[in-house]
Design an enzyme around this catalytic site. Structure first.
Site, PDB file in Angstrom:
ATOM      1  CB  SER A 182      -0.897   0.184   1.403  1.00  0.00           C
ATOM      2  OG  SER A 182      -0.290   0.104   2.261  1.00  0.00           O
ATOM      3  CG  HIS A 212      -3.273  -0.654  -2.669  1.00  0.00           C
ATOM      4  ND1 HIS A 212      -3.843   0.601  -2.359  1.00  0.00           N
ATOM      5  CD2 HIS A 212      -3.334  -1.337  -1.515  1.00  0.00           C
ATOM      6  CE1 HIS A 212      -3.777   0.549  -1.331  1.00  0.00           C
ATOM      7  NE2 HIS A 212      -3.565  -0.391  -0.592  1.00  0.00           N
ATOM      8  CD  GLU A 223      -5.381   2.940  -5.348  1.00  0.00           C
ATOM      9  OE1 GLU A 223      -5.042   4.372  -5.521  1.00  0.00           O
ATOM     10  OE2 GLU A 223      -4.516   2.483  -4.161  1.00  0.00           O
ATOM     11  CG  ASN A 273      -3.702   4.084   1.404  1.00  0.00           C
ATOM     12  OD1 ASN A 273      -5.014   4.128   1.659  1.00  0.00           O
ATOM     13  ND2 ASN A 273      -3.044   3.211   1.509  1.00  0.00           N
TER      14      ASN A 273
HETATM   15  N1  3HC Z   1     -20.495 -13.199   1.273  1.00  0.00           N
HETATM   16  C1  3HC Z   1     -21.077 -12.159   0.209  1.00  0.00           C
HETATM   17  N2  3HC Z   1     -21.492 -11.067   0.294  1.00  0.00           N
HETATM   18  C2  3HC Z   1     -21.406 -10.630   1.555  1.00  0.00           C
HETATM   19  C3  3HC Z   1     -20.996 -11.298   2.512  1.00  0.00           C
HETATM   20  C4  3HC Z   1     -20.445 -12.419   2.401  1.00  0.00           C
HETATM   21  N3  3HC Z   1     -20.094 -13.432   3.514  1.00  0.00           N
HETATM   22  N4  3HC Z   1     -20.912 -10.430   3.705  1.00  0.00           N
HETATM   23  C5  3HC Z   1     -21.412  -9.469   3.506  1.00  0.00           C
HETATM   24  N5  3HC Z   1     -21.893  -9.273   2.100  1.00  0.00           N
HETATM   25  C6  3HC Z   1     -22.554  -8.334   1.288  1.00  0.00           C
HETATM   26  C7  3HC Z   1     -23.823  -8.161   2.065  1.00  0.00           C
HETATM   27  O1  3HC Z   1     -24.738  -8.754   1.663  1.00  0.00           O
HETATM   28  C8  3HC Z   1     -24.055  -6.593   1.649  1.00  0.00           C
HETATM   29  O2  3HC Z   1     -24.524  -6.667   0.328  1.00  0.00           O
HETATM   30  P1  3HC Z   1     -25.729  -5.630  -0.285  1.00  0.00           P
HETATM   31  O3  3HC Z   1     -25.079  -4.212  -0.139  1.00  0.00           O
HETATM   32  O4  3HC Z   1     -26.069  -6.079  -1.695  1.00  0.00           O
HETATM   33  O5  3HC Z   1     -26.864  -5.867   0.722  1.00  0.00           O
HETATM   34  C9  3HC Z   1     -22.819  -5.870   1.489  1.00  0.00           C
HETATM   35  O6  3HC Z   1     -21.854  -7.224   1.465  1.00  0.00           O
HETATM   36  C10 3HC Z   1     -22.381  -5.316   2.858  1.00  0.00           C
HETATM   37  O7  3HC Z   1     -22.423  -6.084   3.994  1.00  0.00           O
HETATM   38  P2  3HC Z   1     -22.920  -5.909   5.411  1.00  0.00           P
HETATM   39  O8  3HC Z   1     -24.137  -5.110   5.010  1.00  0.00           O
HETATM   40  O9  3HC Z   1     -23.077  -7.133   6.115  1.00  0.00           O
HETATM   41  O10 3HC Z   1     -22.110  -4.892   5.987  1.00  0.00           O
HETATM   42  P3  3HC Z   1     -21.969  -3.537   6.042  1.00  0.00           P
HETATM   43  O11 3HC Z   1     -22.929  -2.885   5.370  1.00  0.00           O
HETATM   44  O12 3HC Z   1     -21.761  -3.241   7.663  1.00  0.00           O
HETATM   45  O13 3HC Z   1     -20.634  -3.170   5.166  1.00  0.00           O
HETATM   46  C11 3HC Z   1     -18.058  -3.111   4.891  1.00  0.00           C
HETATM   47  C12 3HC Z   1     -19.378  -3.566   5.690  1.00  0.00           C
HETATM   48  C13 3HC Z   1     -18.225  -3.427   3.331  1.00  0.00           C
HETATM   49  C14 3HC Z   1     -16.932  -3.541   5.425  1.00  0.00           C
HETATM   50  C15 3HC Z   1     -18.623  -1.507   5.004  1.00  0.00           C
HETATM   51  O14 3HC Z   1     -18.711  -1.039   6.494  1.00  0.00           O
HETATM   52  C16 3HC Z   1     -17.392  -0.637   4.285  1.00  0.00           C
HETATM   53  O15 3HC Z   1     -17.339  -0.492   3.271  1.00  0.00           O
HETATM   54  N6  3HC Z   1     -16.533  -0.119   5.246  1.00  0.00           N
HETATM   55  C17 3HC Z   1     -15.430   0.863   4.773  1.00  0.00           C
HETATM   56  C18 3HC Z   1     -14.340  -0.309   4.248  1.00  0.00           C
HETATM   57  C19 3HC Z   1     -13.164   0.353   3.554  1.00  0.00           C
HETATM   58  O16 3HC Z   1     -13.333   1.949   3.546  1.00  0.00           O
HETATM   59  N7  3HC Z   1     -12.090  -0.189   3.254  1.00  0.00           N
HETATM   60  C20 3HC Z   1     -11.053   0.398   2.653  1.00  0.00           C
HETATM   61  C21 3HC Z   1     -10.103   0.171   3.913  1.00  0.00           C
HETATM   62  S1  3HC Z   1      -8.634   1.017   3.316  1.00  0.00           S
HETATM   63  C22 3HC Z   1      -7.491   0.021   2.398  1.00  0.00           C
HETATM   64  O17 3HC Z   1      -7.918  -1.356   2.774  1.00  0.00           O
HETATM   65  C23 3HC Z   1      -6.214   0.060   1.890  1.00  0.00           C
HETATM   66  C24 3HC Z   1      -4.958  -0.009   2.893  1.00  0.00           C
HETATM   67  O18 3HC Z   1      -4.008   0.090   2.220  1.00  0.00           O
HETATM   68  C25 3HC Z   1      -5.078   0.778   4.179  1.00  0.00           C
END
Ligand code: 3HC
Length: 270
Positions: free
Chosen positions: A106, A127, A139, A177
């Site tokens: 990252s 990424h 990315e 990032n």
């Molecule tokens: N299998 C299939 N689909 C699933 C699933 C599974 N096991 N679990 C969840 N899903 C689906 C759900 O059904 C839902 O689908 P829908 O929108 O069609 O209804 C969707 O995924 C979202 O799941 P949930 O409703 O259970 O969960 P949330 O709505 O609480 O979302 C999250 C969870 C996706 C993690 C959300 O909170 C989110 O987007 N958070 C931000 C995450 C983020 O910013 N990530 C990037 C971090 S930065 C990074 O990684 C880079 C590094 O370099 C730092």
């Protein structure tokens, strides 16, 4: 990250060889994939057939030699150049000359990582974002030595595994990032200076702007140690105060309050 990348690649039909340092780490990663698929079936998002196909396309190994037939290797080792370089050296003894190497770093320099291999033209960055099976973006990072052919192959692969690729420059933080880290660091500064309670700061960004998570919840999710590490690399490169780690972040990392994975960050997790 590694288990998520393996999962989406296997789900897309690729035969995936997952290499881990030992059987324990392998079982943990494969267990995470099984749990996600089981939950997906329970939620009606994944069919039994998709679950079986994905698991059937995965093979776990602990030796680099077992990766000899791979065409593309995605490395997701911790952000340590020496550890990554040691893996590339071992892999180059095992795989064919055509094999493309990719890092899921990252923050490290793709051109520098490429220079640690004998195939800098066949080296690039992919990424991914956590949780990999749910986040659509990837990315695609071109180093100075990445060939057009390699870049095209990485774009094509990203689409095949169901992601939306964007092209990012080989600069610390790439695109996401570069924007995310100053935002997260600023949220900590605001909290430190008493702008609001942690709950209210999170609620403000979640409900006021429709972000899926507030910044302090997201920090716990990404990992405070990871954020601290990335911020330091970005500060080192750009010397811009917006990337300087707040004092609270450093102290929380020193205290082992790294977020969800350690059981406590800004919030407590059971
Ligand atoms: N299998 C299939 N689909 C699933 C699933 C599974 N096991 N679990 C969840 N899903 C689906 C759900 O059904 C839902 O689908 P829908 O929108 O069609 O209804 C969707 O995924 C979202 O799941 P949930 O409703 O259970 O969960 P949330 O709505 O609480 O979302 C999250 C969870 C996706 C993690 C959300 O909170 C989110 O987007 N958070 C931000 C995450 C983020 O910013 N990530 C990037 C971090 S930065 C990074 O990684 C880079 C590094 O370099 C730092």
């Amino acid at each position: 990250m590694g288990s998520g990348i393996a999962q989406v690649s296997a789900a897309a039909g690729f035969k995936v060889v997952v290499r881990e340092v030992n059987q324990g780490a392998l079982d943990k990663g494969l267990g995470r994939i099984k749990k996600f698929l089981d939950d997906g079936v329970a939620k009606g998002k994944v069919t039994e057939e998709q679950r079986a196909t994905t698991l059937g396309n995965l093979r776990g190994v602990t030796e680099f030699a077992d990766m000899k037939d791979c065409d593309l290797i995605i490395e997701a080792i911790i952000e340590n150049i020496d550890d990554k370089a040691a893996a590339y050296t071992a892999l180059e003894k095992a795989v064919g000359a055509h094999c493309i190497f990719v890092s899921n770093t990252s923050s490290l320099c793709i051109t520098e990582l490429a220079s640690k291999t004998q195939r800098p033209d066949k080296f690039g960055g992919l990424h991914f974002f956590n949780p990999v099976p749910l986040m659509k973006l990837v990315e695609v990072v071109r180093g100075l030595s990445t060939s057009q052919e390699t870049y095209d192959a990485l774009m094509e692969f990203s689409v095949k595994i169901g992601k939306e690729p964007i092209t990012a420059p080989d600069k610390p933080g790439f695109i996401v990032n570069r924007l995310l880290i100053p935002y997260l660091l600023d949220a900590i500064r605001c909290y430190e200076r008493g702008l609001g309670t942690k709950e209210d700061i999170d609620k403000a960004m979640k409900l006021g702007l429709g972000y899926p998570m507030g910044p302090l919840t997201l920090l716990d999710f990404v990992g405070l140690d990871t954020t601290y590490y990335i911020a330091n690399i970005m500060f080192d490169e750009f010397k811009d105060p917006m990337f300087a780690a707040p004092t609270l972040l450093k102290r929380m990392v020193l205290a082992g309050k790294n977020g969800r994975k350690s059981g406590e960050g800004f919030y407590k997790y059971s």
